[in-house]
Scaffold this active site. Structure first.
Site, PDB file in Angstrom:
ATOM      1  N   HIS A  22       0.878  -1.188   0.000  1.00 12.62           N
ATOM      2  CA  HIS A  22       0.000   0.000   0.000  1.00 12.62           C
ATOM      3  C   HIS A  22       0.906   1.225   0.000  1.00 12.62           C
ATOM      4  O   HIS A  22       1.490   1.581   1.025  1.00 12.62           O
ATOM      5  CB  HIS A  22      -0.900   0.018   1.240  1.00 12.62           C
ATOM      6  N   HIS A  24       1.604   5.342  -1.713  1.00 16.40           N
ATOM      7  CA  HIS A  24       1.234   6.508  -2.524  1.00 16.40           C
ATOM      8  C   HIS A  24       2.506   7.087  -3.127  1.00 16.40           C
ATOM      9  O   HIS A  24       3.394   7.523  -2.385  1.00 16.40           O
ATOM     10  CB  HIS A  24       0.534   7.568  -1.662  1.00 16.40           C
ATOM     11  N   LYS A 108      -9.370  -0.476  -5.983  1.00 15.68           N
ATOM     12  CA  LYS A 108      -9.406   0.176  -4.665  1.00 15.68           C
ATOM     13  C   LYS A 108     -10.728   0.875  -4.427  1.00 15.68           C
ATOM     14  O   LYS A 108     -11.173   1.692  -5.239  1.00 15.68           O
ATOM     15  CB  LYS A 108      -8.258   1.191  -4.594  1.00 15.68           C
ATOM     16  N   HIS A 145     -10.400   1.066   1.645  1.00 18.61           N
ATOM     17  CA  HIS A 145     -10.161   2.051   2.708  1.00 18.61           C
ATOM     18  C   HIS A 145     -11.368   1.887   3.630  1.00 18.61           C
ATOM     19  O   HIS A 145     -12.459   2.356   3.317  1.00 18.61           O
ATOM     20  CB  HIS A 145     -10.078   3.469   2.130  1.00 18.61           C
ATOM     21  N   HIS A 183      -4.582  -0.665   5.939  1.00 11.88           N
ATOM     22  CA  HIS A 183      -4.109   0.127   7.096  1.00 11.88           C
ATOM     23  C   HIS A 183      -5.015   0.001   8.327  1.00 11.88           C
ATOM     24  O   HIS A 183      -5.594   0.977   8.798  1.00 11.88           O
ATOM     25  CB  HIS A 183      -3.894   1.595   6.724  1.00 11.88           C
ATOM     26  N   ASP A 256       1.421   2.556   3.495  1.00 10.38           N
ATOM     27  CA  ASP A 256       0.582   3.743   3.329  1.00 10.38           C
ATOM     28  C   ASP A 256       1.437   5.006   3.411  1.00 10.38           C
ATOM     29  O   ASP A 256       0.967   6.047   3.887  1.00 10.38           O
ATOM     30  CB  ASP A 256      -0.566   3.776   4.347  1.00 10.38           C
TER      31      ASP A 256
HETATM   32  C1  NCD Z   1      -3.531   8.931   2.043  1.00  5.16           C
HETATM   33  C2  NCD Z   1      -3.082   9.976   1.004  1.00  5.16           C
HETATM   34  O1  NCD Z   1      -2.590  11.030   1.407  1.00  5.16           O
HETATM   35  O2  NCD Z   1      -3.176   9.690  -0.189  1.00  5.16           O
HETATM   36  N1  NCD Z   1      -3.689   9.587   3.322  1.00  5.16           N
HETATM   37  C3  NCD Z   1      -3.699   8.997   4.537  1.00  5.16           C
HETATM   38  O3  NCD Z   1      -3.954   9.706   5.523  1.00  5.16           O
HETATM   39  N2  NCD Z   1      -3.447   7.725   4.695  1.00  5.16           N
HETATM   40  C4  NCD Z   1      -4.785   8.288   1.566  1.00  5.16           C
HETATM   41  C5  NCD Z   1      -5.213   7.101   2.383  1.00  5.16           C
HETATM   42  O4  NCD Z   1      -4.683   5.986   2.219  1.00  5.16           O
HETATM   43  O5  NCD Z   1      -6.100   7.272   3.219  1.00  5.16           O
HETATM   44 ZN    ZN Z   2      -3.215   5.074   1.594  1.00  2.27          ZN
END
Ligand code: NCD
Ligand code: ZN
Length: 354
Positions: A22, A24, A108, A145, A183, A256
């Protein structure tokens, strides 16, 4: 060869190269700035589709994957595993296309409004039933999520409400669909995953192993400890820690890691997300060692995620080395006049990736 762990003064951990299920990565300059830390530590990462313009089609995912791959050095075999963003307009036909592309590992589900760039997310799960049916038929996993956002639901209860009101409904509708509850932060999530595995598994982040909700307010407000799902009470953190370190096949690493520029974090209404990629493995080694469970680290970082996604274990290796002195926290990348802050675990870390 399985993990070798020496417990003398040198202390080296040698693992199958980890996967981050996971992540970003963002796009443009931010992508370029954060990609090296992940590539240095991980062989593969499941890349989240919540860009400003979400990744909704196979074509979008291929273009995004190309954008990532163009930034990799030519001798680098890092593999971005791509995801599609589920909306109420997603056509079930897309699922066959996604599977036959060989590029998409999961779809997702973001409940609308739950987190960063989730305004195109799903308002009512009933509206995506035909897509879920097709995913079940095509054996394409669903990542969720797992939070319900509604004015009557307290922010700390969003995950447990999602489990009761959405997850268990999807389980009834599509008992053969493989789901990753992303998460996780609560005892309820740990319990439901243990109960529903092998159809439900969970990713666990590094920061949720370390933070409880009080840490967000330690001597003042800490925006860099704020993410969704927000950290919960200490009793929940201890359940998550036990789940991650216990060697159970249903729990695996998804950092995450969610970079935001400081100008977006440090605001009267700042963004949710913690950038942990550079510290993820050193923190994990420290945590597993502190609990005398280093022997379970490789399962969490390099085995159970691959097994759930039906991927081979990475043949490459990763070595962690323990130093006599704590390793300094790396400074985050700069982008123009701004920067991204790296997650600070708040205790000394002696491990570094070789
Ligand atoms: C994530 C993001 O910034 O893309 N933010 C977070 O607080 N985890 C998105 C997510 O996975 O919720
Ligand atoms: Zn995330």
């Amino acid at each position: 060869m399985e993990a070798t762990i020496t417990t003398d003064t040198t202390q080296v951990i040698d693992l199958h190269r980890p996967d981050d299920f996971h992540l970003h990565l963002r796009e443009g300059a931010l992508l370029q700035a954060v990609l090296p830390a992940t590539v240095k530590h991980f062989a593969r990462a499941l890349v989240m589709p919540n860009l400003m313009t979400p990744i909704k089609t196979v074509k979008d995912a291929i273009a995004y994957r190309n954008q990532i791959q163009q930034l990799l050095p030519s001798d680098c075999d890092f593999q971005p595993l791509m995801t599609l963003y589920l909306t109420e307009e997603t056509d079930p036909q897309l699922i066959k296309q996604a599977v036959s592309s060989g590029v998409i590992q999961a779809v997702k589900l973001y409940p609308k409004g739950a987190t960063t760039n989730s305004s195109s997310g799903v308002r009512d799960i009933k509206h995506v039933r035909s897509v879920l049916d097709e995913m079940e038929a095509q054996q394409l996993p669903l990542c969720v999520h797992g939070e319900i956002v509604a004015p009557e639901i307290d922010v700390f209860d969003r995950e447990s409400a999602f489990i009761d009101q959405v997850l268990l409904r999807i389980r009834k509708w599509n008992p053969g669909l493989r789901i990753v509850l992303e998460h996780i932060t609560t005892q309820e999530a740990v319990d439901v995953v243990r109960d529903q595995f092998p159809f439900v598994a969970a990713t666990i982040t590094v920061h949720h192993l370390i933070l409880n909700r009080s840490h967000i307010f330690d001597d003042g407000l800490h925006p860099h400890r704020f993410c969704f799902p927000v950290a919960k009470r200490e009793k929940h953190r201890l359940k998550i820690l036990q789940a991650a370190t216990g060697g159970e096949r249903c729990f695996f690493l998804g950092t995450d890691s969610a970079p935001h520029l400081e100008k977006h974090k440090l605001q009267p209404c700042g963004c949710a997300g913690i950038y942990s990629a550079p510290m993820a493995l050193p923190c994990l080694a420290q945590i597993f060692e502190d609990h005398d469970l280093l022997g379970n680290l490789e399962m969490f970082t390099s085995e159970w995620g691959a097994e759930f996604y039906r991927l081979p274990k990475n043949p490459q290796r990763c070595r962690l080395i323990k130093s006599a002195q704590p390793v300094p926290l790396p400074s985050g990348p700069s982008i123009g006049n701004d920067r991204v802050e790296v997650f600070d675990p708040g205790f000394p870390i002696y491990w570094r990736v070789d």
